[in-house]
Design a protein around this motif. Structure first.
Motif, PDB file in Angstrom:
ATOM      1  N   LEU A  83      27.922  -2.979   0.314  1.00  0.00           N
ATOM      2  CA  LEU A  83      29.258  -3.548   0.542  1.00  0.00           C
ATOM      3  C   LEU A  83      29.934  -3.788  -0.804  1.00  0.00           C
ATOM      4  CD1 LEU A  83      28.268  -6.185   3.262  1.00  0.00           C
ATOM      5  CD2 LEU A  83      29.012  -3.819   3.618  1.00  0.00           C
ATOM      6  N   PRO A  84      30.390  -2.721  -1.462  1.00  0.00           N
ATOM      7  CA  PRO A  84      30.911  -2.863  -2.829  1.00  0.00           C
ATOM      8  C   PRO A  84      32.212  -3.648  -2.929  1.00  0.00           C
ATOM      9  CG  PRO A  84      31.281  -0.646  -2.017  1.00  0.00           C
ATOM     10  CD  PRO A  84      30.407  -1.324  -1.006  1.00  0.00           C
ATOM     11  N   TRP A 125      30.231 -10.814  10.900  1.00  0.00           N
ATOM     12  CA  TRP A 125      31.114 -11.641  10.081  1.00  0.00           C
ATOM     13  C   TRP A 125      30.304 -12.273   8.954  1.00  0.00           C
ATOM     14  CZ3 TRP A 125      36.427 -12.583  10.500  1.00  0.00           C
ATOM     15  CH2 TRP A 125      37.053 -11.972  11.599  1.00  0.00           C
ATOM     16  N   ILE A 126      30.903 -12.350   7.779  1.00  0.00           N
ATOM     17  CA  ILE A 126      30.249 -12.874   6.589  1.00  0.00           C
ATOM     18  C   ILE A 126      31.136 -13.974   6.004  1.00  0.00           C
ATOM     19  CG2 ILE A 126      29.384 -12.328   4.278  1.00  0.00           C
ATOM     20  CD1 ILE A 126      29.145  -9.395   5.240  1.00  0.00           C
ATOM     21  N   GLY A 177      29.460  -0.235   7.412  1.00  0.00           N
ATOM     22  CA  GLY A 177      29.651  -1.179   6.318  1.00  0.00           C
ATOM     23  C   GLY A 177      31.107  -1.359   5.935  1.00  0.00           C
ATOM     24  N   ARG A 178      32.009  -0.743   6.687  1.00  0.00           N
ATOM     25  CA  ARG A 178      33.442  -0.828   6.367  1.00  0.00           C
ATOM     26  C   ARG A 178      33.981  -2.209   6.705  1.00  0.00           C
ATOM     27  NH1 ARG A 178      38.228   0.534   9.293  1.00  0.00           N
ATOM     28  NH2 ARG A 178      36.939   1.199  11.054  1.00  0.00           N
ATOM     29  N   ILE A 179      34.786  -2.768   5.804  1.00  0.00           N
ATOM     30  CA  ILE A 179      35.415  -4.059   6.042  1.00  0.00           C
ATOM     31  C   ILE A 179      36.603  -3.868   6.987  1.00  0.00           C
ATOM     32  CG2 ILE A 179      36.740  -5.930   4.980  1.00  0.00           C
ATOM     33  CD1 ILE A 179      34.919  -5.707   2.569  1.00  0.00           C
ATOM     34  N   LEU A 180      36.578  -4.600   8.092  1.00  0.00           N
ATOM     35  CA  LEU A 180      37.594  -4.464   9.126  1.00  0.00           C
ATOM     36  C   LEU A 180      38.695  -5.506   9.021  1.00  0.00           C
ATOM     37  CD1 LEU A 180      35.173  -3.931  12.165  1.00  0.00           C
ATOM     38  CD2 LEU A 180      36.345  -2.168  10.817  1.00  0.00           C
ATOM     39  N   VAL A 230      32.764  -7.031   9.200  1.00  0.00           N
ATOM     40  CA  VAL A 230      32.212  -5.765   8.733  1.00  0.00           C
ATOM     41  C   VAL A 230      31.707  -4.947   9.915  1.00  0.00           C
ATOM     42  CG1 VAL A 230      30.369  -4.719   7.341  1.00  0.00           C
ATOM     43  CG2 VAL A 230      31.575  -6.730   6.493  1.00  0.00           C
ATOM     44  N   HIS A 231      31.951  -3.634   9.878  1.00  0.00           N
ATOM     45  CA  HIS A 231      31.428  -2.737  10.905  1.00  0.00           C
ATOM     46  C   HIS A 231      29.959  -2.444  10.589  1.00  0.00           C
ATOM     47  CE1 HIS A 231      30.903   0.566  13.647  1.00  0.00           C
ATOM     48  NE2 HIS A 231      32.142   0.413  14.106  1.00  0.00           N
TER      49      HIS A 231
END
Length: 212
Positions: free
Chosen positions: A42-43, A64-65, A82-85, A77-78
């Motif tokens: 998750l860069p 959720w983070i 790993g894509r941020i939604l 996050v998906h």
């Protein structure tokens, strides 16, 4: 997996978030062996140095983070990519420390003892209460029907009512001792089993129910 800062369960498997400086990796684990089945870097999770992630929750097919820094955030996050939604602002002055989901709302613990129930639509505070022991600093939170389990950083694990924040009891071993600081950490429930992610790794407990 480096410094693990969050654990959650999707109904089938555990997920763990690892942090190493500014690098964060999300792992899906085999429950029987705790070995990673897949991982996502998750860069873009952290926008600047000094910002940290603490606590994750599985919510309706996504993770959720909670992020603590100059601006506290909730990041969706998906899990397959790993894509941020989505990103929402999060409360607490000293930063979020743990995250849980009760089926409708997110519950967020704060480092100076606050607990918040949040809207899934906009992250707004729907309920807030300070925990009963004001000197306890939180690090993990988990929800079970009628109960909020909160782990301290240096202190014991305690259980509160999600209705009004009333203290329901302290968590002890079968011998009546408090859980040691080395065994405290991020939390989640898998059915009626409590999973604790601590410096010792993953530990499973089958606690008695403390609320009617």
């Amino acid at each position: 997996m480096g410094n693990s800062v969050g654990v959650t369960h999707d109904g089938r498997r555990l997920w763990v978030l690892s942090s190493n400086d500014d690098r964060h990796v999300l792992y899906e684990l085999d429950e029987a062996t705790s070995t990673p089945l897949r991982s996502h870097s998750l860069p873009t999770l952290i926008s600047s140095r000094g910002v940290t992630a603490h606590g994750i929750a599985w919510v309706d097919g996504t993770i959720w983070i909670s992020i603590a820094g100059n601006t506290n955030e909730l990041v969706q996050v998906h899990p397959d990519t790993g894509r941020i939604l989505r990103k929402l602002s999060a409360p607490t002055q000293m930063g979020p420390t743990g995250l849980a989901f009760d089926g409708l709302h997110l519950w967020l613990s704060g480092s100076i003892g606050d607990v918040f129930r949040l809207s899934m639509q906009n992250g707004g505070i729907q309920q807030h209460f300070p925990i009963a022991q004001s000197d306890v600093r939180n690090q993990g939170i988990a929800h079970r029907a009628g109960e909020l389990w909160v782990a301290g950083i240096f202190e014991q694990m305690v259980v509160y009512s999600p209705v009004d924040g009333a203290l329901l009891g302290a968590v002890t071993t079968a011998e009546g001792a408090h859980i040691s600081p080395e065994d405290l950490g991020q939390l989640c429930f898998v059915g009626d089993e409590l999973v604790v992610l601590s410096q010792r790794g993953l530990t499973y407990y089958r606690p008695e129910r403390v609320a009617d």
